[in-house]
Design a protein around this motif. Structure first.
Motif, PDB file in Angstrom:
ATOM      1  N   GLU A 234       0.851  -1.195   0.000  1.00 47.12           N
ATOM      2  CA  GLU A 234       0.000   0.000   0.000  1.00 47.12           C
ATOM      3  C   GLU A 234       0.884   1.241   0.000  1.00 47.12           C
ATOM      4  OE1 GLU A 234      -2.983   0.121   3.049  1.00 47.12           O
ATOM      5  OE2 GLU A 234      -3.921   1.901   2.176  1.00 47.12           O
ATOM      6  N   VAL A 235       0.612   2.141  -0.916  1.00 44.65           N
ATOM      7  CA  VAL A 235       1.368   3.387  -1.008  1.00 44.65           C
ATOM      8  C   VAL A 235       0.458   4.530  -0.597  1.00 44.65           C
ATOM      9  CG1 VAL A 235       2.900   4.769  -2.436  1.00 44.65           C
ATOM     10  CG2 VAL A 235       2.470   2.385  -3.051  1.00 44.65           C
ATOM     11  N   VAL A 290      -4.642  13.427  -8.687  1.00 43.09           N
ATOM     12  CA  VAL A 290      -3.481  12.573  -8.434  1.00 43.09           C
ATOM     13  C   VAL A 290      -3.870  11.613  -7.303  1.00 43.09           C
ATOM     14  CG1 VAL A 290      -1.086  12.558  -7.635  1.00 43.09           C
ATOM     15  CG2 VAL A 290      -1.917  14.447  -9.067  1.00 43.09           C
ATOM     16  N   PRO A 291      -3.766  10.291  -7.521  1.00 33.40           N
ATOM     17  CA  PRO A 291      -4.199   9.352  -6.484  1.00 33.40           C
ATOM     18  C   PRO A 291      -3.334   9.441  -5.230  1.00 33.40           C
ATOM     19  CG  PRO A 291      -4.004   8.251  -8.619  1.00 33.40           C
ATOM     20  CD  PRO A 291      -3.338   9.589  -8.750  1.00 33.40           C
ATOM     21  N   GLY A 292      -3.990   9.508  -4.096  1.00 36.13           N
ATOM     22  CA  GLY A 292      -3.276   9.566  -2.831  1.00 36.13           C
ATOM     23  C   GLY A 292      -3.068   8.194  -2.219  1.00 36.13           C
ATOM     24  N   ASN A 293      -3.715   7.196  -2.819  1.00 36.62           N
ATOM     25  CA  ASN A 293      -3.626   5.844  -2.259  1.00 36.62           C
ATOM     26  C   ASN A 293      -3.648   4.811  -3.376  1.00 36.62           C
ATOM     27  OD1 ASN A 293      -4.903   3.241  -1.233  1.00 36.62           O
ATOM     28  ND2 ASN A 293      -4.450   4.296   0.668  1.00 36.62           N
ATOM     29  N   VAL A 294      -2.656   3.941  -3.365  1.00 31.52           N
ATOM     30  CA  VAL A 294      -2.605   2.841  -4.340  1.00 31.52           C
ATOM     31  C   VAL A 294      -2.250   1.557  -3.596  1.00 31.52           C
ATOM     32  CG1 VAL A 294      -1.423   1.902  -6.371  1.00 31.52           C
ATOM     33  CG2 VAL A 294      -1.942   4.337  -6.266  1.00 31.52           C
ATOM     34  N   LYS A 295      -2.984   0.506  -3.895  1.00 31.17           N
ATOM     35  CA  LYS A 295      -2.654  -0.822  -3.359  1.00 31.17           C
ATOM     36  C   LYS A 295      -2.388  -1.748  -4.534  1.00 31.17           C
ATOM     37  CE  LYS A 295      -5.652  -0.844   0.645  1.00 31.17           C
ATOM     38  NZ  LYS A 295      -6.838  -1.405   1.245  1.00 31.17           N
ATOM     39  N   PHE A 296      -1.344  -2.570  -4.416  1.00 33.39           N
ATOM     40  CA  PHE A 296      -1.124  -3.540  -5.481  1.00 33.39           C
ATOM     41  C   PHE A 296      -0.609  -4.849  -4.918  1.00 33.39           C
ATOM     42  CE2 PHE A 296       2.814  -1.022  -5.366  1.00 33.39           C
ATOM     43  CZ  PHE A 296       3.811  -1.973  -5.424  1.00 33.39           C
ATOM     44  N   SER A 297      -0.869  -5.922  -5.644  1.00 33.15           N
ATOM     45  CA  SER A 297      -0.379  -7.229  -5.247  1.00 33.15           C
ATOM     46  C   SER A 297       1.017  -7.430  -5.823  1.00 33.15           C
ATOM     47  CB  SER A 297      -1.309  -8.327  -5.782  1.00 33.15           C
ATOM     48  OG  SER A 297      -1.279  -8.354  -7.194  1.00 33.15           O
ATOM     49  N   LEU A 298       1.810  -8.163  -5.093  1.00 36.89           N
ATOM     50  CA  LEU A 298       3.144  -8.511  -5.580  1.00 36.89           C
ATOM     51  C   LEU A 298       3.342  -9.996  -5.315  1.00 36.89           C
ATOM     52  CD1 LEU A 298       5.872  -7.520  -6.721  1.00 36.89           C
ATOM     53  CD2 LEU A 298       6.605  -7.099  -4.381  1.00 36.89           C
ATOM     54  N   VAL A 335       4.951   3.684   2.638  1.00 36.40           N
ATOM     55  CA  VAL A 335       4.632   2.389   2.035  1.00 36.40           C
ATOM     56  C   VAL A 335       4.485   1.351   3.143  1.00 36.40           C
ATOM     57  CG1 VAL A 335       7.071   1.830   1.669  1.00 36.40           C
ATOM     58  CG2 VAL A 335       5.336   0.661   0.313  1.00 36.40           C
ATOM     59  N   THR A 336       3.505   0.477   3.006  1.00 36.29           N
ATOM     60  CA  THR A 336       3.369  -0.637   3.955  1.00 36.29           C
ATOM     61  C   THR A 336       3.287  -1.947   3.181  1.00 36.29           C
ATOM     62  OG1 THR A 336       0.957  -0.537   3.971  1.00 36.29           O
ATOM     63  CG2 THR A 336       2.099   0.759   5.644  1.00 36.29           C
ATOM     64  N   TRP A 337       3.873  -2.983   3.773  1.00 31.36           N
ATOM     65  CA  TRP A 337       3.856  -4.328   3.195  1.00 31.36           C
ATOM     66  C   TRP A 337       2.975  -5.222   4.044  1.00 31.36           C
ATOM     67  CZ3 TRP A 337       7.606  -6.814  -0.337  1.00 31.36           C
ATOM     68  CH2 TRP A 337       8.457  -5.907  -0.960  1.00 31.36           C
ATOM     69  N   LYS A 338       2.102  -5.991   3.428  1.00 29.98           N
ATOM     70  CA  LYS A 338       1.363  -7.027   4.134  1.00 29.98           C
ATOM     71  C   LYS A 338       1.667  -8.347   3.420  1.00 29.98           C
ATOM     72  CE  LYS A 338      -3.280  -7.297   3.890  1.00 29.98           C
ATOM     73  NZ  LYS A 338      -3.675  -8.691   3.622  1.00 29.98           N
ATOM     74  N   THR A 339       2.123  -9.334   4.170  1.00 28.50           N
ATOM     75  CA  THR A 339       2.403 -10.640   3.576  1.00 28.50           C
ATOM     76  C   THR A 339       1.121 -11.462   3.602  1.00 28.50           C
ATOM     77  OG1 THR A 339       4.662 -10.519   4.400  1.00 28.50           O
ATOM     78  CG2 THR A 339       3.859 -12.692   3.715  1.00 28.50           C
ATOM     79  N   ASP A 340       0.627 -11.827   2.431  1.00 26.30           N
ATOM     80  CA  ASP A 340      -0.639 -12.563   2.357  1.00 26.30           C
ATOM     81  C   ASP A 340      -0.426 -14.064   2.364  1.00 26.30           C
ATOM     82  OD1 ASP A 340      -2.233 -10.230   2.165  1.00 26.30           O
ATOM     83  OD2 ASP A 340      -1.582 -10.009   0.082  1.00 26.30           O
ATOM     84  N   SER A 341       0.717 -14.504   1.899  1.00 22.85           N
ATOM     85  CA  SER A 341       0.902 -15.933   1.716  1.00 22.85           C
ATOM     86  C   SER A 341       2.383 -16.243   1.575  1.00 22.85           C
ATOM     87  CB  SER A 341       0.152 -16.328   0.428  1.00 22.85           C
ATOM     88  OG  SER A 341       0.245 -17.693   0.213  1.00 22.85           O
ATOM     89  N   ILE A 342       2.828 -17.280   2.253  1.00 26.93           N
ATOM     90  CA  ILE A 342       4.209 -17.744   2.115  1.00 26.93           C
ATOM     91  C   ILE A 342       4.161 -19.216   1.752  1.00 26.93           C
ATOM     92  CG2 ILE A 342       6.374 -18.253   3.314  1.00 26.93           C
ATOM     93  CD1 ILE A 342       5.995 -15.828   5.019  1.00 26.93           C
TER      94      ILE A 342
END
Lengths: 434, 434
Positions: A234-235, A290-298, A335-342
């Protein structure tokens, strides 16, 4: 059986393909060509069409002399007796498909197992120990959203209750348990490797990638499955007017996300690994804001766990760097990272890999028509491998396309794969006597 | 009037702010602070609350001796007579807001015009020709989705019928015409500069950007409005499995789009222009599928039309280059451009700009507290300028934030802006005698 005997056991290509396409009457999907068999499949797990395919599987294997066991996850084990009792050496895969899937992913592996039974019967082959074919439930995770869930329960890596309570996607109220009951496949045997131990598990599958086709290979000797990790990044920037806000006063979350996705590709490439972004959402979502929030999968993948970890560490540094106003020439972002799956790397068993290698050479008559590879995708063999020696056999698929109605493997390649599968099972069975 | 007389005409800051906040009882929006006036506004055009604000405007200006004309778009012209007849020199802006807007965007400009009438009356000022204040309808385009639509009709650049038939967003059945009728503001005067000619148009507005605040300036002397073009870019690649598809076999539309958005920023920066992406959608949208299709918006702005054109041309080349497999090290992709909107640069009138400059110096007592600037956003003054000499006056707004409940300009800055507006109108009026 000796090498010569193995070579005499031939798969009936016509019968294999006829059976496969026959069962594709249940859950026929989108048409992509003019031929009768040129449609995709849409056979969601535990649906009415899945029930019909299961019924066919049970009746057919019973008629071939197999004893059939259904466990509490609806996994179906069709076992052909051997000279001695003991856990069976099995071929396994799945009959369910993606909603917009094809005729080969999973289906080919189960049919090759059934064809193996036919060939063994025709030639009156007596194996040392039992051999079997398994249909695992809901491998795709398309209807009930955990993939490979029923081999996971069998391996006791996923709780039965969790699996039973899985609700179908799309807002329906059906659960795996309610649907297992409804279609009559809630078996009484506990879903566990302890109640239904396997001696080994071999799985024939389409590659779902382009390598075999590109290199004109016939067989992939699958040594394991890539490690992968899924994250949601998330940015956080600031919404701003596109017309009135100079770059120096922006915290452009969209631009930052684009730079991050670019960097993730470059870093993965450097490590000979993979990085992909399949989902991206932004807010507020207006042409002139200009978007203030973007979430993307990695999604990061590599055959080595250590490489996935190294990429994660490198990207965490790179992404933080990209947040700084010295880099953006604008305002700071966060920026924040969330781990969804390992999913750690899976390494298949040397004995099984050796059996596949020898079978591939025997069937193709060459050591150059097979290559070792690592599966990019997960399969039931991942969970099987936690509880018994396992390997997989890949065959080419056109353009590497899968999860798509146009998924296609030639009849010849299906036959070659099925023959390698059969030989692998027999070689492994034979090895148990030594 | 001489320079000395201009300086004696002072805006009553307390009254100006009291009136402004008084009318914000109609359409009060989200609260952001503890003070009574610390809320945003949500006064959609032609709503019941917009009607109440309009009624106040009409009653107040009539009570100040203005004659009021409502045209077929509900534009309201309140005109104070001069010594001689002739088209009025007007202050104009709008009373409607965004659904999640603030108390200053548009509202300040109208109130400053009303305050001007009060000051002129208090000092018994007789202007050479009539002067007026205009409330333009639906500037925001938030309810009826063409912004500045009613000044556009007045300028005869948008057809009356198109505007009348505009349906409210969100699926309602109301049109501009039905709502004008409903609230009693469908005037009988044709909406046209031919029926209601203006001698000049001055508009006081918050900057909606950070420059004045950052540079500690009090007044922006607005020389024109940036050119902008809006595009939808579509990237066509191929859906592929993230685990099984090596980079070399991908046509990754997401990665390509990210590189394009990055490049658009860099190219715009090189030209001292702006490029922004506020919307991006992709398909199929699954963590483990490489997107085969991505669409994104691109908003390019510059004070010069030629610069916008140059950037478009450069990006068309760059984007095509990014599609090639030599660059992606994967498969070819395809890109298409759709132009959604072209808004040429607006250049305001030298006489009006000079009037604002002189007024800013006079009011602030300094030549260093004002700066020339180009508006990044569109305003009713864009259409006004097509039919009469026009300029705008910007005042700082906190953090450059607008279209947000927290939009804020200090009372002092509102007063300074209103005084510059009044002087500009009077200077222009005076210049008509020479």
């Amino acid at each position: 059986m000796d090498e010569q005997a193995f070579r005499c056991l031939k798969v009936n290509q016509t019968r294999l393909m006829k059976d496969l396409h026959y069962t594709c009457q249940w859950g026929t999907g989108k048409r992509w060509g003019f031929m009768a068999t040129e449609t995709g499949m849409s056979r969601l797990s535990l649906s009415d069409t899945d029930k019909l395919a299961r019924d066919w599987f049970v009746e057919t294997t019973k008629s071939l002399g197999c004893s059939v066991t259904v466990d509490a996850m609806g996994n179906i084990f069709a076992i052909r007796p051997g000279r001695e009792d003991g856990p069976p050496t099995c071929a396994g895969s799945h009959l369910d498909t993606q909603p917009s899937g094809g005729r080969y992913d999973g289906i080919l592996g189960v049919h090759a197992g059934v064809e193996m039974m036919k060939v063994l019967n025709e030639h009156h082959v007596e194996t040392a120990f039992p051999v079997g074919v398994v249909n695992w439930t809901n491998e795709e995770g398309a209807r009930f959203p955990i993939s490979m869930v029923s081999s996971g329960v069998w391996a006791e890596e996923i709780a039965l209750e969790t699996a039973h309570n899985l609700q179908e996607v799309g807002g329906g109220s059906a659960t795996m348990k309610s649907e297992l009951e409804k279609i009559g496949y809630l078996g009484t045997t506990p879903a566990s490797y302890k109640s239904m131990p396997l001696a080994a598990h071999f799985e024939l599958h389409i590659e779902q990638g382009p390598l075999l086709e590109a290199e004109k290979k016939k067989i992939g000797i699958v040594k394991g499955v890539q490690a992968y990790r899924w994250y949601t990044i998330e940015v956080l920037g600031r919404d701003a007017h596109t017309g009135t806000t100079p770059f120096s006063a922006r915290a452009d979350a969209m631009l930052a996300a684009c730079r991050m996705i670019s960097v993730s590709h470059d870093v993965a490439a450097k490590h000979s690994a993979l990085a992909s972004t399949g989902i991206l959402t932004l807010s507020p979502g207006s042409v002139n804001t200009v978007p203030g929030n973007v979430k993307f999968s990695l999604d990061i993948r590599s055959p080595q766990d250590a490489t996935v970890e190294a990429i994660e560490a490198e990207l965490k540094q790179e992404f933080s760097r990209l947040m700084s106003n010295e880099v953006t020439k604008g305002l700071d972002l966060a920026v924040t990272w969330k781990t969804d799956s390992i999913s750690p790397a899976t390494h298949f068993h040397g004995d099984c890999i050796a059996a596949v290698r020898a079978s591939a050479e025997s069937v193709t008559g060459s050591s150059s028509l097979a290559r070792e590879m690592v599966s990019g995708a997960g399969h039931d063999s991942v969970y099987a491998s936690r509880r018994c020696p396992t390997s997989m056999i890949f065959v080419p698929c056109r353009n590497g396309v899968s999860h798509n109605p146009e998924e296609f493997t030639t009849a010849e390649d299906c036959r070659i794969g099925a023959e390698v599968l059969m030989q692998s099972v027999l070689r492994y069975d034979k090895s148990r006597c030594q």
